[in-house]
Write an enzyme that holds these catalytic residues in place. Structure first.
Site, PDB file in Angstrom:
ATOM      1  CE  LYS A 255      -4.125   1.875   2.238  1.00  0.00           C
ATOM      2  NZ  LYS A 255      -5.104   1.708   3.339  1.00  0.00           N
ATOM      3  CD  GLU A 338     -19.729  -2.950   7.945  1.00  0.00           C
ATOM      4  OE1 GLU A 338     -18.930  -2.131   7.450  1.00  0.00           O
ATOM      5  OE2 GLU A 338     -19.961  -4.076   7.438  1.00  0.00           O
ATOM      6  NE  ARG A 366     -21.872  -3.639   3.974  1.00  0.00           N
ATOM      7  CZ  ARG A 366     -20.794  -3.931   3.257  1.00  0.00           C
ATOM      8  NH1 ARG A 366     -19.744  -3.156   3.300  1.00  0.00           N
ATOM      9  NH2 ARG A 366     -20.750  -5.010   2.513  1.00  0.00           N
TER      10      ARG A 366
END
Length: 594
Positions: A255, A338, A366
């Site tokens: 990343k 979630e 969610r």
């Protein structure tokens, strides 16, 4: 071969090869030997554009080689390519005819911050929330009429932690769908990726790792391979595209690849604010609501050992960094899960703990089924700290928290509060923590106004009058949440009563009945959808009273909100001070005199 970039360009960098690539047709004309140079120049251009507009940086830098390889080898858009989440899709946009518009990214009227179907035919699926790519791709495979088209989804190891991704993998294996899943494994979500899956993908722990598991599931597996080695990447992708059935390519990437500061601090460089080209002016700012919550939760944990903090991969955004250092054993980052976060809190509450779930409004959607069945119906003792409620600004419609009031206030046993400033936010969190039952405190992204005194303590279902009108038959402005600072001058100009309602559920019916006696019009203000929100709650109550008092509901209209700065979006949806004043004046002109 190419140096690591150490600084974000302040001026447009020289990118002679990238300048020749205005779309995928130009890309496919290049010789393979030139592609590493293109990757270097694409990174330079990406750094420059994000420096000008702000936005997500680290994920895109990590997939530059993969993006080039896919668009070079595939016949996009005829071949279907889906980028999960969309943080990693900036290079994709730059290679698919939108590089000249990149400086409009996240700006009002400009490019969307995520793939968007009505923006480009290359954006085959609109994304914003994580972990949807495999399900969507399988749907495309099953419905596509062309057996020759390739179908590819790129999903990160962070997004792969969600149950939805595993449900889709299971179904894809059952269907033996001809599709390629590329797992972009950089050990990161926004913060460091945690959990058993992160260990599993490592493939160095002696249990066979992902090769054994994905193969047993029914996938042809390759990897892990270096996601920055373009020749190897293109060779393996070419091989996998020639094979039938479900395939999975596991690549390792870094990343922030190519930009030195982002490589060494991938969390800090997940996203960037705009880089100001002029000498910055230091302006003292109020703390954000996330910061207020972070201070509160640490203070509360020091005096109550029952407190357990839960977050679904939003440790930094929710303000839990300090808590994670001081109370590591009482913090549960469940990754992008979630649903699990909500039911985990339910289980804790059953055993006498006091769970505090820090979650963004848009991500709470969610876990809604779990909140209904596992929290509300069982009347369990949990506190929801709902961040990013209302307009979020540049991240646009997918991240706008416009619906939480509507889907929470209809549930039994649930208390819903909306603070108007920093002091009120702290007081509401204290009240919600002490209350026995499910409580939600929702607050926006951005600064929480400091210095305002708490005029009255927080009592269940009680609001407070901020300003009383000096005339009969006045209007009463009912504020729900953090727009109160915009309404003081509005109320003074209209000689209106101004009320900070504080509670969306239960409403302060006693106060509303008092207001009915001296006012011939109510105006509700909320940073939320007008449909089903706080204004709807007041409207329902007024119908029950069989009153002639008129009502004006101001909030988000029945449309997806565009991206732009928070103030721009608030103005466009009629919630700036000027827009509110204009709407009230126009409405008030038609009110009956008596």
């Amino acid at each position: 071969m190419f140096p690591v970039i150490l600084n974000i360009p302040r001026q447009a960098p020289a990118t002679p090869l990238f300048d020749q690539v205005d779309g995928v047709a130009d890309l496919r004309m290049l010789k393979p030997a030139l592609l590493p140079q293109l990757a270097y120049e694409l990174r330079l251009a990406l750094l420059y554009s994000v420096g000008q507009t702000g936005g997500h940086l680290g994920a895109g830098l990590g997939v530059v080689e993969l993006t080039i390889a896919l668009h070079y080898l595939l016949d996009t858009p005829n071949d279907r390519l889906i980028w999960d989440v969309g943080h990693q899709a900036y290079p994709h946009k730059m290679l698919t005819g939108r590089k000249k518009a990149m400086l409009s990214m996240r700006q009002a009227g400009g490019l969307a911050p995520f793939p968007k179907r009505d923006e480009s035919v290359f954006d085959t699926f609109g994304v914003g929330h994580a972990s949807t790519s495999i399900s969507a791709l399988l749907g495309m495979v099953l419905a596509n009429k062309s057996p020759l088209a390739h179908h590819i989804a790129v999903i990160g190891d962070g997004a792969l932690t969600a149950g939805m991704a595993f449900e889709a993998l299971n179904h894809m294996a059952h269907c033996q769908a001809n599709a390629l899943i590329i797992v972009n494994d950089n050990d990161m979500a926004i913060d460091a990726n945690l959990g058993g899956l992160a260990t599993f993908l490592d493939d160095h722990h002696g249990f066979g790792g992902p090769s054994q598991w994905f193969t047993a599931l029914g996938f042809t597996y390759r990897g892990p391979v270096d996601g920055h080695d373009l020749p190897q990447l293109m060779s393996i992708i070419t091989e996998l595209l020639s094979l039938p059935g479900p395939k999975l390519l596991h690549i390792n990437t870094l990343k922030g690849k190519g930009y030195g500061p982002a490589e060494s601090d991938p969390v800090g460089y997940h996203a960037l604010a705009k880089i100001d080209p002029i000498e910055p002016v230091i302006i003292k700012k109020s703390p954000t609501y996330a910061h207020v919550f972070g201070q509160w939760v640490c203070k509360k944990a020091r005096i109550d050992g029952r407190l357990m903090a839960i977050t679904p991969a939003m440790l930094g955004g929710s303000g839990l960094e300090s808590f994670s250092k001081e109370f590591a054993e009482r913090l549960f980052d469940v990754a992008i899960a979630e649903q699990h976060a909500i039911t985990l809190a339910a289980g804790m509450a059953c055993e006498g703990a006091k769970p505090v779930v820090a979650i963004y409004s848009t991500f709470l959607q969610r876990g809604y089924d779990q909140f209904i069945h596992d929290i509300a119906l069982q009347n369990l003792d949990i506190l929801l700290a709902i961040d990013r409620a209302g307009v979020v600004g540049e991240d646009g419609a997918t991240h706008t928290g416009a619906y939480d009031l509507a889907f929470l206030r209809c549930l039994p046993n649930v208390v819903v509060m909306a603070p108007s400033n920093a002091a009120e936010a702290t007081a509401m969190l204290n009240f919600g923590y002490a209350y026995c039952g499910p409580v939600a405190v929702r607050y926006p992204r951005g600064e929480a106004i400091e210095g305002l005194p708490l005029l009255a303590p927080i009592e269940l279902g009680r609001g407070q009058v901020i300003r009383s009108s000096g005339k009969s038959n006045a209007i009463a402005i009912l504020n729900f949440g953090a727009l109160l600072d915009k309404l003081t001058m509005v109320a003074e100009a209209a000689d209106a009563t101004l009320v900070d309602m504080r509670f969306v559920k239960p409403l302060d019916e006693m106060l509303l009945k008092q207001l009915l006696l001296q006012h011939n019009g109510f105006v509700t203000i909320e940073d939320h959808s007008c449909i089903g929100g706080a204004g709807s709650a007041v409207s329902e109550w007024l119908v029950q009273q069989k009153t002639s008092v008129r009502l004006l509901c101001l909030g988000h209209q029945d449309a997806a909100l565009p991206h732009g700065t928070r103030e721009q979006v608030l103005h466009n949806t009629g919630l700036s001070k000027e827009a509110i004043t204009a709407k009230i004046n126009a409405w008030q002109a038609h009110l009956p005199a008596e």
